[in-house]
Design an enzyme around this catalytic site. Structure first.
Site, PDB file in Angstrom:
ATOM      1  N   HIS A 113      24.588 -25.336  -5.506  1.00 57.44           N
ATOM      2  CA  HIS A 113      24.607 -24.524  -6.621  1.00 57.44           C
ATOM      3  C   HIS A 113      25.215 -23.175  -6.462  1.00 57.44           C
ATOM      4  CE1 HIS A 113      20.839 -26.852  -7.369  1.00 57.44           C
ATOM      5  NE2 HIS A 113      21.746 -27.419  -8.029  1.00 57.44           N
ATOM      6  N   ARG A 141      16.497 -48.914   4.695  1.00 52.73           N
ATOM      7  CA  ARG A 141      16.380 -47.510   5.255  1.00 52.73           C
ATOM      8  C   ARG A 141      16.532 -46.230   4.174  1.00 52.73           C
ATOM      9  NH1 ARG A 141      21.014 -44.566   8.729  1.00 52.73           N
ATOM     10  NH2 ARG A 141      19.788 -42.993   9.084  1.00 52.73           N
ATOM     11  N   GLU A 166      22.119 -38.774  13.272  1.00 56.32           N
ATOM     12  CA  GLU A 166      23.592 -38.074  13.470  1.00 56.32           C
ATOM     13  C   GLU A 166      23.614 -36.646  13.653  1.00 56.32           C
ATOM     14  OE1 GLU A 166      26.474 -38.868  10.575  1.00 56.32           O
ATOM     15  OE2 GLU A 166      26.573 -40.893  11.014  1.00 56.32           O
ATOM     16  N   ASN A 184      25.046 -45.374  14.138  1.00 52.80           N
ATOM     17  CA  ASN A 184      25.849 -45.394  12.853  1.00 52.80           C
ATOM     18  C   ASN A 184      27.418 -45.703  13.211  1.00 52.80           C
ATOM     19  OD1 ASN A 184      23.542 -44.703  11.468  1.00 52.80           O
ATOM     20  ND2 ASN A 184      24.146 -42.624  10.966  1.00 52.80           N
ATOM     21  N   GLU A 225      23.841 -47.700  10.253  1.00 50.31           N
ATOM     22  CA  GLU A 225      24.802 -47.627   9.266  1.00 50.31           C
ATOM     23  C   GLU A 225      25.756 -48.226   9.657  1.00 50.31           C
ATOM     24  OE1 GLU A 225      25.565 -43.537   7.785  1.00 50.31           O
ATOM     25  OE2 GLU A 225      23.540 -43.183   7.864  1.00 50.31           O
TER      26      GLU A 225
END
Ligand code: NOJ
Length: 508
Positions: free
Chosen positions: A60, A98, A188, A330, A402
């Site tokens: 924003h 997930r 991560e 991942n 992932e």
């Protein structure tokens, strides 16, 4: 004319026949899923009493840092479309899904004196809808959307993050743990700490090079261990689930088969992921030795009064060691590493790159995804799984939390199909060689807000029409292929979907 028609039909039959390169299949108890995260899909950014996250704040106030100046205000609107999402999970025949919790949706100011019942209800509805169809939820507690208020108090630079995170985790276990049996504390570490605090490629863009990441890594590991012990001591005895931790690993390989390049790979490994995993999974505990020594020495030479990577005390080492029931990985791309590839002239001092001085490259001819950083390296998931297996106690249970490929908008995704087939074949090979792989999650169920790339890169098995207020979801070819792999438990290169109409198979 007739002959060519016959040949054409024969061609169809041939491509339709099974082409299974290896005689290998996934065991029946191997679980398949897909993954998402709260900020990337939910939308509902100010629904009810939700607080702002660092991503709300950044998008924003600085829209220009996002490629297409977009944000996750509505995203895929899973806040309103969660039933359709569960329907898609049923179409694919998933065993698990997930997703992550938005911390400020549950605790609007970040701390637990006030819990948003509307936020709790949203996740209860999602969990109950999944369980109705026997799809097991796996919750990631933290997937990058820290409450903005906590960032203003320093975020991961403040050691109090361990208190804040444990408090949040306890609320999640209390409110959802009767039904949720799979937990991940952090998604991560490197991306949270390096990209967010050392550099500017994730919120909060602190840009404290050479310092931010290491302080964050230390605080994050202590916060993780607090949340793990809370689960282990106070919830597991009655709830009986498992709690782990996920990091990202690239399939780096030494450029040349020399001792020097093997050392470069080891330092690259330590800086990219072992700094986040050795403290948990190694026998000795604590940060990796060579990296710790290098950073301590450089820090002293650079005039720092102490190492930029502060070591754990013996007590802290013991507290962190062993705090994960599985190794969540991942994986996306990879490349070759060597000291000779490092760009010394443009080295930023101090920085984590300068600390190890290892460079990398990926050959031109590897297939390129829509994301600049992602190329398909041959055998890459196999390489990663074997490396984890070899680095730690050979039997560590691993979950691929992932794995996926980005395209641009559109329904055509042959390259994603090729990526998944190659990755899953690599997984089968690794399992064949003794890797204890429990399950695999494709990233992602559907297109979503790809962080700094906004909606310009798509990772979904389902395409989302972001122009349409209803955020219509349409399966890509890869969705049909993944469904077939889940159903048959084999990777069949010859399989072509007979039609592109998705249905829910019996029993789902
Ligand atoms: C890993 C992150 O966990 C996820 O949020 C992101 O979308 C994928 N990588 C693809 O970049």
């Amino acid at each position: 004319m007739k002959i060519s028609l016959i040949l054409f039909c024969l061609g169809l039959v041939l491509t339709d026949a099974a082409v299974i390169k290896q005689n290998k299949r996934f065991p029946d108890d191997f679980f398949f899923g897909t993954g998402t995260s709260a900020y990337q899909i939910e939308g509902g950014w100010d629904a009810d009493d939700k607080g702002d996250s660092i991503w709300d704040y950044m998008t924003h106030n600085m829209p220009e840092v996002i490629t297409d100046h977009s944000n996750g205000d509505i995203a895929a609107d899973s806040f309103n479309n969660y039933k359709r999402d569960v329907e898609m999970m049923r179409e694919l025949g998933l065993d698990m899904y997930r997703f992550s919790l938005s911390w400020p949706r549950i605790l609007p100011t970040g701390v637990p004196n006030y819990v948003s019942e509307a936020g709790i209800t949203y996740y209860n509805n999602l969990i109950d809808e999944m369980l109705k169809y026997n799809i097991q939820p796996m919750i990631t507690l933290y997937h990058w959307d820290l409450p903005q208020k906590l960032q203003e108090m320093g975020g991961f630079m403040n050691p109090l993050i361990a208190d804040w995170f444990e408090d949040f985790a306890r609320i999640a276990y209390e409110r959802f743990g009767d039904r949720v049996k799979y937990w991940i504390t952090f998604n991560e570490g490197y991306q949270i700490c390096y990209e967010g605090y050392d550099y500017v490629s994730k919120a909060p863009r602190l840009n404290a090079t050479g310092v931010g990441e290491y302080l964050c890594a230390r605080n994050l590991l202590l916060a993780h261990a607090r949340a793990y012990h809370a689960y282990n001591n106070d919830f597991r005895p009655t709830q009986g689930g498992i709690c782990g931790y996920t990091i990202s690993i690239s399939s780096a390989q030494p450029l040349n088969d020399t001792e020097e390049d093997r050392l470069a790979l080891e330092l690259h490994t330590q800086a990219e992921w072992a700094i986040y995993t050795d403290p948990i999974f190694s026998k000795e505990g604590g940060f990796p030795k060579e990296l710790s020594e290098l950073v301590a020495e450089k820090s002293a030479n650079q005039g720092f009064p102490r190492s930029r990577l502060p070591a754990f005390s013996e007590e802290e080492k013991e507290f962190i060691k062993g705090t994960s029931d599985f190794f969540g990985v991942n994986h996306y791309g990879g490349g070759y590493v060597s000291f000779s590839l490092y760009d010394l002239e443009n080295s930023v001092v101090p920085s984590t790159q300068d600390d190890i001085q290892v460079g990398s490259y990926a050959p031109e001819d590897w297939p390129q995804a829509a994301s600049f950083w992602l190329k398909r390296m041959p055998r890459s998931l196999y390489i990663v799984l074997k490396r984890i297996h070899e680095r730690y106690d050979g039997n560590v249970p691993i979950i691929v939390t992932e794995n996926g490929w980005s395209t641009h908008a559109g329904i055509e995704d042959e390259d994603r199909v090729a990526y998944y087939r190659a990755a899953l074949e690599g997984a089968l090979d690794a399992m064949d060689e003794g890797v204890n792989l429990l399950g695999y999650f494709a990233w992602s169920l559907l297109d979503n807000f790809e962080w700094m790339a906004g909606y310009s890169e798509r990772f979904g098995l389902y395409e989302v029409d972001f122009e349409d207020p209803a955020r219509t979801r349409t399966p890509r070819k890869s969705a049909f292929i993944y469904k077939q792999i889940i159903k048959t438990r084999v990777v069949d290169h010859g399989y072509e979907p007979h039609s592109y109409v998705m249905t829910i198979d019996e029993g789902h």
